[in-house]
Design a protein around this motif. Structure first.
Motif, PDB file in Angstrom:
ATOM      1  N   UNK A 125     -44.459   2.781  78.098  1.00 23.33           N
ATOM      2  CA  UNK A 125     -43.203   3.304  77.573  1.00 23.33           C
ATOM      3  C   UNK A 125     -43.346   4.789  77.316  1.00 23.33           C
ATOM      4  N   UNK A 126     -42.252   5.506  77.440  1.00 19.43           N
ATOM      5  CA  UNK A 126     -42.232   6.929  77.088  1.00 19.43           C
ATOM      6  C   UNK A 126     -41.704   7.146  75.682  1.00 19.43           C
ATOM      7  N   UNK A 127     -41.387   6.039  75.004  1.00 15.78           N
ATOM      8  CA  UNK A 127     -40.845   6.130  73.664  1.00 15.78           C
ATOM      9  C   UNK A 127     -41.899   6.630  72.678  1.00 15.78           C
ATOM     10  N   UNK A 128     -41.485   7.517  71.780  1.00 14.59           N
ATOM     11  CA  UNK A 128     -42.407   8.067  70.789  1.00 14.59           C
ATOM     12  C   UNK A 128     -42.105   7.471  69.419  1.00 14.59           C
ATOM     13  N   UNK A 129     -43.166   7.157  68.687  1.00 17.94           N
ATOM     14  CA  UNK A 129     -43.042   6.593  67.342  1.00 17.94           C
ATOM     15  C   UNK A 129     -43.892   7.425  66.392  1.00 17.94           C
ATOM     16  N   UNK A 130     -43.266   8.287  65.587  1.00 14.66           N
ATOM     17  CA  UNK A 130     -43.969   9.105  64.594  1.00 14.66           C
ATOM     18  C   UNK A 130     -45.169   9.838  65.204  1.00 14.66           C
ATOM     19  N   UNK A 131     -44.992  10.398  66.358  1.00 15.62           N
ATOM     20  CA  UNK A 131     -46.050  11.157  66.999  1.00 15.62           C
ATOM     21  C   UNK A 131     -46.927  10.344  67.919  1.00 15.62           C
ATOM     22  N   UNK A 132     -46.884   9.004  67.822  1.00 16.47           N
ATOM     23  CA  UNK A 132     -47.664   8.125  68.686  1.00 16.47           C
ATOM     24  C   UNK A 132     -46.765   7.559  69.780  1.00 16.47           C
ATOM     25  N   UNK A 133     -47.411   7.105  70.836  1.00 24.22           N
ATOM     26  CA  UNK A 133     -46.662   6.408  71.864  1.00 24.22           C
ATOM     27  C   UNK A 133     -46.352   5.003  71.366  1.00 24.22           C
ATOM     28  N   UNK A 134     -45.090   4.628  71.349  1.00 27.31           N
ATOM     29  CA  UNK A 134     -44.715   3.275  70.951  1.00 27.31           C
ATOM     30  C   UNK A 134     -45.367   2.270  71.895  1.00 27.31           C
ATOM     31  N   UNK A 135     -45.568   1.080  71.395  1.00 22.76           N
ATOM     32  CA  UNK A 135     -46.263   0.085  72.195  1.00 22.76           C
ATOM     33  C   UNK A 135     -47.766   0.254  72.119  1.00 22.76           C
ATOM     34  N   UNK A 136     -48.271   0.607  70.924  1.00 22.26           N
ATOM     35  CA  UNK A 136     -49.716   0.778  70.764  1.00 22.26           C
ATOM     36  C   UNK A 136     -50.268  -0.267  69.811  1.00 22.26           C
ATOM     37  N   UNK A 137     -51.587  -0.437  69.824  1.00 22.73           N
ATOM     38  CA  UNK A 137     -52.237  -1.417  68.972  1.00 22.73           C
ATOM     39  C   UNK A 137     -53.549  -0.840  68.450  1.00 22.73           C
ATOM     40  N   UNK A 138     -53.853  -1.111  67.171  1.00 21.13           N
ATOM     41  CA  UNK A 138     -55.087  -0.663  66.529  1.00 21.13           C
ATOM     42  C   UNK A 138     -55.625  -1.835  65.709  1.00 21.13           C
ATOM     43  N   UNK A 139     -56.710  -1.604  64.940  1.00 21.62           N
ATOM     44  CA  UNK A 139     -57.347  -2.707  64.224  1.00 21.62           C
ATOM     45  C   UNK A 139     -57.998  -2.195  62.957  1.00 21.62           C
ATOM     46  N   UNK A 140     -58.267  -3.118  62.043  1.00 18.08           N
ATOM     47  CA  UNK A 140     -58.961  -2.764  60.804  1.00 18.08           C
ATOM     48  C   UNK A 140     -59.950  -3.847  60.365  1.00 18.08           C
ATOM     49  N   UNK A 141     -59.539  -5.121  60.296  1.00 18.60           N
ATOM     50  CA  UNK A 141     -60.373  -6.166  59.709  1.00 18.60           C
ATOM     51  C   UNK A 141     -61.404  -6.726  60.672  1.00 18.60           C
ATOM     52  N   UNK A 142     -62.372  -7.454  60.081  1.00 18.15           N
ATOM     53  CA  UNK A 142     -63.416  -8.092  60.869  1.00 18.15           C
ATOM     54  C   UNK A 142     -62.872  -9.260  61.679  1.00 18.15           C
ATOM     55  N   UNK A 143     -63.488  -9.514  62.811  1.00 22.07           N
ATOM     56  CA  UNK A 143     -63.217 -10.712  63.587  1.00 22.07           C
ATOM     57  C   UNK A 143     -63.672 -11.921  62.779  1.00 22.07           C
ATOM     58  N   UNK A 144     -62.899 -13.014  62.846  1.00 23.80           N
ATOM     59  CA  UNK A 144     -63.201 -14.224  62.091  1.00 23.80           C
ATOM     60  C   UNK A 144     -63.557 -15.358  63.049  1.00 23.80           C
ATOM     61  N   UNK A 162     -39.404  -1.139  67.994  1.00 22.71           N
ATOM     62  CA  UNK A 162     -39.481  -1.397  66.560  1.00 22.71           C
ATOM     63  C   UNK A 162     -39.590  -0.097  65.778  1.00 22.71           C
ATOM     64  N   UNK A 163     -39.210  -0.172  64.504  1.00 23.09           N
ATOM     65  CA  UNK A 163     -39.307   0.987  63.623  1.00 23.09           C
ATOM     66  C   UNK A 163     -40.516   0.914  62.707  1.00 23.09           C
ATOM     67  N   UNK A 164     -41.185  -0.248  62.638  1.00 24.25           N
ATOM     68  CA  UNK A 164     -42.315  -0.448  61.719  1.00 24.25           C
ATOM     69  C   UNK A 164     -43.454  -1.164  62.431  1.00 24.25           C
ATOM     70  N   UNK A 165     -44.629  -1.083  61.817  1.00 31.98           N
ATOM     71  CA  UNK A 165     -45.791  -1.807  62.320  1.00 31.98           C
ATOM     72  C   UNK A 165     -45.624  -3.310  62.131  1.00 31.98           C
ATOM     73  N   UNK A 193     -40.124  -3.299  57.238  1.00 27.69           N
ATOM     74  CA  UNK A 193     -41.327  -3.529  56.436  1.00 27.69           C
ATOM     75  C   UNK A 193     -42.555  -3.223  57.270  1.00 27.69           C
ATOM     76  N   UNK A 194     -43.449  -2.401  56.719  1.00 29.72           N
ATOM     77  CA  UNK A 194     -44.697  -2.092  57.407  1.00 29.72           C
ATOM     78  C   UNK A 194     -45.721  -3.191  57.122  1.00 29.72           C
ATOM     79  N   UNK A 195     -46.298  -3.750  58.183  1.00 34.18           N
ATOM     80  CA  UNK A 195     -47.411  -4.685  58.057  1.00 34.18           C
ATOM     81  C   UNK A 195     -48.623  -4.084  58.770  1.00 34.18           C
ATOM     82  N   UNK A 196     -49.635  -3.757  57.971  1.00 30.93           N
ATOM     83  CA  UNK A 196     -50.773  -2.986  58.451  1.00 30.93           C
ATOM     84  C   UNK A 196     -52.090  -3.679  58.074  1.00 30.93           C
ATOM     85  N   UNK A 197     -53.138  -3.343  58.783  1.00 33.40           N
ATOM     86  CA  UNK A 197     -54.522  -3.643  58.397  1.00 33.40           C
ATOM     87  C   UNK A 197     -54.733  -5.093  57.964  1.00 33.40           C
TER      88      UNK A 197
END
Length: 347
Positions: A125-144, A162-165, A193-197
């Protein structure tokens, strides 16, 4: 204790820790010139004596982009998994090339080539979300690792449009060698609603709990079928960000997190508490110990927790002023009796 100091010109951030089957504590963290928009690499050290002494830090990942938020876990078969994500700050909008998982078959000494955790959030996508490219994924917690051997990787990102994580988990049925997007299940997704980490915890009865960072009070979602279906998010009672959790030997859950309630200071000190009844709200017994750099700053927390022999708890965080990964060994009974204790390093 001081686990390690960052190399000159760098600051140490975002530790993760695991107690290995051979008794060593393995700690991974990110070193970079700053918290964001700087090159980052992943570093490890270990202790064979419960944190009394630590090995010299060694760089384990130093890729083309900013490598961030390393998380380590040991599987029941003995292999150690390292997960992290990347950001390319050299383009606009900024890109997150993906969440990666590498495997070590020798206790964290050497690592194989990483594999990608796939997600339906990722899209061209060429859509921008707060400086990032929309359609991205990151991580924080341990694998279970689940009782049946399946693995869940907690991730979060922004679906295109979307407007939020949103937060989700991706399932691996082959020991972490592949992570297909078809195995992704959303934990929290709302238009406002932001859902993060997301951070995952396996309780003794088999329930899986995910603690989700939000804009204010963290929320909990629960699964009683190995992560295939989840409850709707509910308040946890904790004003928590950048959390880590660990089910202790007696079934209670140790939670360490960046406290954003303002109870201790206007910044984000590292707080730890033992949740005696993790099937209920997680603030029913709010007794804390704090690891705090002693200055008002939001650049703290991202803690890691380990249960040591002798009913001792190791809580690890970072200090941007000394550029160190720091830790405190806390007797279990101290968390049951001490409320709001500050272990400050800088008055």
């Amino acid at each position: 204790m001081v686990v390690a100091q960052a190399a000159p010109g760098h600051v140490a951030y975002f530790p993760s820790a695991v107690l290995l089957a051979d008794g060593r504590v393995l700690v991974a963290w990110r070193e970079g010139e700053g918290h964001v928009r700087s090159g980052g690499r992943l570093v490890m050290a270990e202790s064979s004596d419960g944190g009394e002494s630590w090995s010299e830090p060694r760089v384990v990942v130093d890729g083309r982009w900013d490598d961030r938020d390393p998380m380590v876990v040991q599987l029941r078969g003995g292999d150690v998994l390292l997960s992290w994500f990347q950001i390319d700050w050299g383009v606009r909008p900024y890109e997150c090339p993906g969440v990666l998982v590498a495997r070590s078959e020798d206790g964290g000494t050497t690592w194989g080539d990483p594999v990608v955790v796939e997600s339906r959030m990722v899209a061209e996508t060429d859509e921008e979300w707060h400086g990032f490219r929309a359609g991205h994924v990151v991580a924080h917690g341990q694998i279970l690792e689940l009782p049946d051997g399946d693995l869940l990787a907690p991730i979060y990102g922004v679906f295109p449009g979307d407007a939020c994580h949103s937060a989700s988990v991706v399932r691996s049925t082959d020991g972490g060698r592949t992570w297909p997007a078809a195995g992704e299940i959303v934990l929290g997704r709302k238009p406002d609603r932001e859902y993060l980490e997301p951070v995952l915890t396996l309780l003794p009865g088999g329930q899986v709990v995910a603690l989700l960072r939000t804009d204010d009070e963290a929320e909990l979602v629960r699964s009683d079928d190995n992560g295939f279906t989840w409850t709707d998010p509910e308040p946890s009672g904790l004003h928590a960000s950048s959390s880590d959790t660990l089910t202790l030997s007696d079934g209670a859950v140790l939670v360490a997190y960046g406290d954003v309630s303002g109870q201790f200071n206007p910044g984000r000190p590292t707080v730890a508490t033992v949740v005696a009844d993790p099937l209920g709200r997680w603030d029913q017994d709010p007794r804390y110990v704090v690891l705090d750099a002693g200055q008002d700053t939001l650049d703290q927390a991202n803690p890691a927790v380990v249960e040591l022999p002798g009913d001792r708890l190791l809580i690890i965080s970072y200090d941007i002023f000394t550029r160190e990964i720091v830790g405190e060994v806390v007797p279990r009974e101290q968390l049951n009796t001490v409320r709001g204790t500050t272990v400050g390093r800088h008055p």
